[in-house]
Design a protein around this motif. Structure first.
Motif, PDB file in Angstrom:
ATOM      1  N   THR A 248       0.971  -1.247  -0.009  1.00  0.00           N
ATOM      2  CA  THR A 248       0.043   0.160  -0.189  1.00  0.00           C
ATOM      3  C   THR A 248       0.672   1.187  -0.223  1.00  0.00           C
ATOM      4  N   THR A 249       0.576   2.094  -0.854  1.00  0.00           N
ATOM      5  CA  THR A 249       1.365   3.345  -0.995  1.00  0.00           C
ATOM      6  C   THR A 249       1.223   4.204   0.507  1.00  0.00           C
ATOM      7  N   ARG A 250       2.290   5.082   0.796  1.00  0.00           N
ATOM      8  CA  ARG A 250       2.114   5.661   2.064  1.00  0.00           C
ATOM      9  C   ARG A 250       2.058   7.313   1.615  1.00  0.00           C
ATOM     10  N   ASN A 251       1.334   8.152   1.740  1.00  0.00           N
ATOM     11  CA  ASN A 251       1.541   9.527   1.414  1.00  0.00           C
ATOM     12  C   ASN A 251       2.204  10.321   2.457  1.00  0.00           C
ATOM     13  N   VAL A 252       2.433   9.843   3.986  1.00  0.00           N
ATOM     14  CA  VAL A 252       2.927  10.395   5.130  1.00  0.00           C
ATOM     15  C   VAL A 252       4.026   9.384   5.613  1.00  0.00           C
ATOM     16  N   PRO A 253       5.078   9.913   5.897  1.00  0.00           N
ATOM     17  CA  PRO A 253       6.056   9.001   6.513  1.00  0.00           C
ATOM     18  C   PRO A 253       5.659   8.150   7.761  1.00  0.00           C
ATOM     19  N   GLU A 254       5.838   7.152   7.790  1.00  0.00           N
ATOM     20  CA  GLU A 254       5.631   6.124   8.846  1.00  0.00           C
ATOM     21  C   GLU A 254       6.749   5.171   9.391  1.00  0.00           C
ATOM     22  N   ALA A 255       6.721   5.253  10.778  1.00  0.00           N
ATOM     23  CA  ALA A 255       7.827   4.263  11.252  1.00  0.00           C
ATOM     24  C   ALA A 255       7.877   2.877  10.595  1.00  0.00           C
ATOM     25  N   VAL A 256       8.945   2.158  10.346  1.00  0.00           N
ATOM     26  CA  VAL A 256       8.815   1.071   9.821  1.00  0.00           C
ATOM     27  C   VAL A 256       8.921  -0.143  11.112  1.00  0.00           C
ATOM     28  N   PRO A 257       7.835  -0.791  11.220  1.00  0.00           N
ATOM     29  CA  PRO A 257       7.465  -1.794  12.435  1.00  0.00           C
ATOM     30  C   PRO A 257       8.855  -2.773  12.742  1.00  0.00           C
ATOM     31  N   THR A 258       9.165  -3.295  11.565  1.00  0.00           N
ATOM     32  CA  THR A 258      10.143  -4.337  12.088  1.00  0.00           C
ATOM     33  C   THR A 258      11.510  -3.827  12.378  1.00  0.00           C
ATOM     34  N   LEU A 259      11.897  -2.367  12.005  1.00  0.00           N
ATOM     35  CA  LEU A 259      12.991  -1.896  12.408  1.00  0.00           C
ATOM     36  C   LEU A 259      12.994  -0.999  13.636  1.00  0.00           C
ATOM     37  N   LYS A 260      12.063  -1.063  14.401  1.00  0.00           N
ATOM     38  CA  LYS A 260      11.587  -0.644  15.856  1.00  0.00           C
ATOM     39  C   LYS A 260      12.765  -0.867  16.617  1.00  0.00           C
ATOM     40  N   GLY A 261      13.405   0.125  17.412  1.00  0.00           N
ATOM     41  CA  GLY A 261      14.578  -0.524  18.469  1.00  0.00           C
ATOM     42  C   GLY A 261      15.913  -0.208  17.824  1.00  0.00           C
ATOM     43  N   PHE A 262      15.904  -0.318  16.485  1.00  0.00           N
ATOM     44  CA  PHE A 262      17.047  -0.288  15.765  1.00  0.00           C
ATOM     45  C   PHE A 262      17.430   1.086  15.575  1.00  0.00           C
ATOM     46  N   ASN A 263      19.111   1.511  15.630  1.00  0.00           N
ATOM     47  CA  ASN A 263      19.421   2.683  15.479  1.00  0.00           C
ATOM     48  C   ASN A 263      20.001   2.431  14.012  1.00  0.00           C
ATOM     49  N   ILE A 264      19.132   3.335  12.872  1.00  0.00           N
ATOM     50  CA  ILE A 264      19.641   3.204  11.941  1.00  0.00           C
ATOM     51  C   ILE A 264      20.431   4.249  11.228  1.00  0.00           C
ATOM     52  N   ILE A 265      21.757   4.165  10.753  1.00  0.00           N
ATOM     53  CA  ILE A 265      22.829   5.053  10.425  1.00  0.00           C
ATOM     54  C   ILE A 265      23.015   5.331   8.992  1.00  0.00           C
ATOM     55  N   GLN A 266      22.347   4.517   8.183  1.00  0.00           N
ATOM     56  CA  GLN A 266      22.463   4.823   6.726  1.00  0.00           C
ATOM     57  C   GLN A 266      21.364   4.005   5.849  1.00  0.00           C
ATOM     58  N   ALA A 267      21.009   4.350   4.822  1.00  0.00           N
ATOM     59  CA  ALA A 267      19.991   3.896   3.796  1.00  0.00           C
ATOM     60  C   ALA A 267      19.969   3.786   2.722  1.00  0.00           C
ATOM     61  N   ALA A 268      19.516   3.290   1.752  1.00  0.00           N
ATOM     62  CA  ALA A 268      19.394   3.560   0.127  1.00  0.00           C
ATOM     63  C   ALA A 268      18.155   3.209  -0.505  1.00  0.00           C
ATOM     64  N   ALA A 269      17.958   3.639  -1.460  1.00  0.00           N
ATOM     65  CA  ALA A 269      16.640   3.091  -2.210  1.00  0.00           C
ATOM     66  C   ALA A 269      16.922   3.091  -3.787  1.00  0.00           C
ATOM     67  N   GLY A 270      16.509   2.063  -4.317  1.00  0.00           N
ATOM     68  CA  GLY A 270      16.474   1.736  -5.726  1.00  0.00           C
ATOM     69  C   GLY A 270      15.119   1.787  -6.278  1.00  0.00           C
ATOM     70  N   ARG A 271      14.983   1.436  -7.704  1.00  0.00           N
ATOM     71  CA  ARG A 271      13.799   1.797  -8.006  1.00  0.00           C
ATOM     72  C   ARG A 271      12.645   1.174  -7.125  1.00  0.00           C
ATOM     73  N   ASN A 272      12.697  -0.240  -6.801  1.00  0.00           N
ATOM     74  CA  ASN A 272      11.543  -0.646  -5.969  1.00  0.00           C
ATOM     75  C   ASN A 272      12.266  -1.627  -4.713  1.00  0.00           C
ATOM     76  N   HIS A 273      13.355  -1.163  -4.224  1.00  0.00           N
ATOM     77  CA  HIS A 273      13.802  -2.033  -3.256  1.00  0.00           C
ATOM     78  C   HIS A 273      14.463  -0.984  -2.306  1.00  0.00           C
ATOM     79  N   SER A 274      14.621  -1.267  -1.038  1.00  0.00           N
ATOM     80  CA  SER A 274      15.375  -0.480   0.005  1.00  0.00           C
ATOM     81  C   SER A 274      16.252  -1.088   0.912  1.00  0.00           C
TER      82      SER A 274
END
Length: 480
Positions: free
Chosen positions: A150-176
């Motif tokens: 489902t498309t999200r128009n507003v940023p939402e916290a990613v449930p599986t990554l709750k509690g992790f300290n994310i330091i870096q990320a990347a976005a491809g055409r359809n993957h993250s």
């Protein structure tokens, strides 16, 4: 194993899973082919991968982690925000869920320390000051990581990554891809070419899943349209996904014929070390370069440019329009030294790849471009200085499909030729510009980060001074 029409299929000699591709009509390798359905693909042979060892618990050294903790800022957005129309040829205005934003708008009340998108992406990843990952935008393959499409128009916290300290990320055409403070990488979204690095080609990974990698901790990730790159803390690059143009750097495009008309690829489904770097002389003589320690890199749709600890630049992958900077349009399947920076413009400080072009900033702060941002006219076959930015102190660079937005000194500078979607933020009268132009209404907003998707731009503004707070108060707000 299922039998398609009772015909048995044999695994390719490598034993890696494969996918069958129908020969498709030739199109620009940068356009979004709407082929994310998997119904007509043969079901592939899957091997059960061995279990991964327990997740690392040891954090990266504190001094290293501090380099990732940038000052948090206020988020602003411009461009196409009807996410399901991004890069689609069918631009039916009636399908628009929101009008394009031709000027920058404040977006959400939260402060973020990192903003990420990609030159072929219709989605974005944000990291809050506490290290929490938020995603929004197009979600056709589960790239937002919520377990659905489902498309999200507003940023939402990613449930599986709750509690992790994310330091870096990347976005491809359809993957993250997401990196935690232990140097562990999680991936979600389209995996038909193995670009999620899980050891298989399961078409969609709907929740962030740990990639199959057990090497040194990872400090940076990057995504092309359908491939991924990770850099470990020892300066070694590893790649996985689609090898079609040599963009994985393993000296192969991975092609093989299943039948006389059916072409397929040996996908890299787990991260594989890029071991060989070389330089080529004018007469074609090839010399290997030893002891290359990579410190930074950037991925375009189907190419990569990287810099090493000696400030040399290497490029490989799709060579069209001169985006590799070797003064020829040949694809390179192994990282090749860009000679221009070895002699004329010594020392590359940072690299930034768009869909069909590359930018490099040298030690003196000069900006160089090679490749092509527009579909017509001259391409830069080797790095050429962008004269309009001479003397500017470049702080952050955003690269998209055809546009470029740069934060320099106290200004925002943008350019891109038509069609643009508002990502330049220059207003709805002059939507596009072939030459770098200051976005005057953004002056003095203390922009610390710029990130661009295929047709949208994100900015972070440091609002720690009263002057910036006042200016921000007068800006419009986007509330989808």
């Amino acid at each position: 194993m299922s039998n398609n029409g009772n015909r048995k299929r044999v695994a390719p000699p490598s034993g890696r899973p494969y996918k069958v591709r129908k020969p498709r009509k030739h199109q620009s390798e940068d356009e979004d082919s709407n082929d994310s359905s998997t119904s007509d693909q043969a079901q592939e042979l899957q091997r059960e991968p061995s279990p991964l060892p327990d997740e690392p618990t040891e954090k990266l050294p504190e001094e290293l982690l501090k380099t990732f903790y940038k000052n948090p800022g206020i988020l602003m957005i411009a461009g196409l925000v009807s996410w399901d129309l991004v890069a689609k040829r069918d631009n039916n205005p009636s399908k628009k869920t929101h009008p394009n934003l031709y000027t920058f708008h404040k977006f959400t009340d939260r402060k973020y320390r990192l903003i990420v998108s990609g030159c072929s992406a219709g989605h974005s990843i944000l990291v809050s000051d506490e290290g929490e990952a938020y995603t929004f935008g197009r979600n056709t393959c589960g790239q937002l990581g919520f377990g659905d499409t489902t498309t999200r128009n507003v940023p939402e916290a990613v449930p599986t990554l709750k509690g992790f300290n994310i330091i870096q990320a990347a976005a491809g055409r359809n993957h993250s891809l997401f990196v935690t403070d232990t140097g562990t990488v999680y991936a979600c979204g389209d995996n038909k070419s193995g670009q999620c690095g899980l050891g298989n080609t399961t078409p969609q990974i709907l929740k962030p899943t740990r990639i199959r990698y057990t090497g040194a901790p990872v400090v940076k990730v990057g995504c092309g349209a359908e491939f991924s790159m990770i850099l470990d803390c020892n300066g070694a690059l590893h790649s996985f996904g689609l090898p079609e143009y040599g963009q994985l750097g393993h000296n192969t495009d991975g092609k093989y014929f299943l039948t006389s008309t059916k072409l397929s690829y040996h996908f890299e489904t787990v991260p594989k070390h890029i071991a060989f770097f070389f330089e080529k002389s004018k007469d074609g003589h090839v010399t290997p370069i030893k002891d290359v320690v990579i410190v930074d890199f950037s991925c375009g749709n189907n190419h990569t440019v990287a810099i090493d600890s000696s400030k040399r630049a290497f490029s490989w992958g799709f060579g069209g329009f001169g985006r590799l900077g070797h003064a020829e349009q040949k694809d390179e399947s192994v990282p090749r030294l860009i000679k221009y920076f070895d002699s004329h413009a010594r020392g590359v400080r940072s690299v930034h790849c768009g869909a069909t072009y590359s930018l490099a900033v040298n030690e003196l702060g000069a900006l160089f471009m090679f490749g092509q941002t527009k579909r017509t006219g001259e391409a830069n076959m080797y790095p050429k200085p962008v004269q309009d930015l001479t003397g500017w102190n470049i702080r952050s660079v955003g690269t998209s499909n055809t546009s470029i937005v740069i934060a320099a000194d106290d200004s925002l500078i943008a350019w891109g030729v038509s069609p643009t979607y508002g990502e330049l933020g220059t207003g709805d009268i002059n939507k596009s510009t072939a030459r770098p132009k200051e976005v005057s209404r953004m002056d003095g907003l203390n922009i610390t980060q710029v990130a661009m998707g295929y047709s949208h731009t994100l900015l972070l503004c440091d609002s720690s001074t009263e002057e910036v707070k006042l200016k921000l108060a007068s800006m419009p707000t986007f509330d989808p």
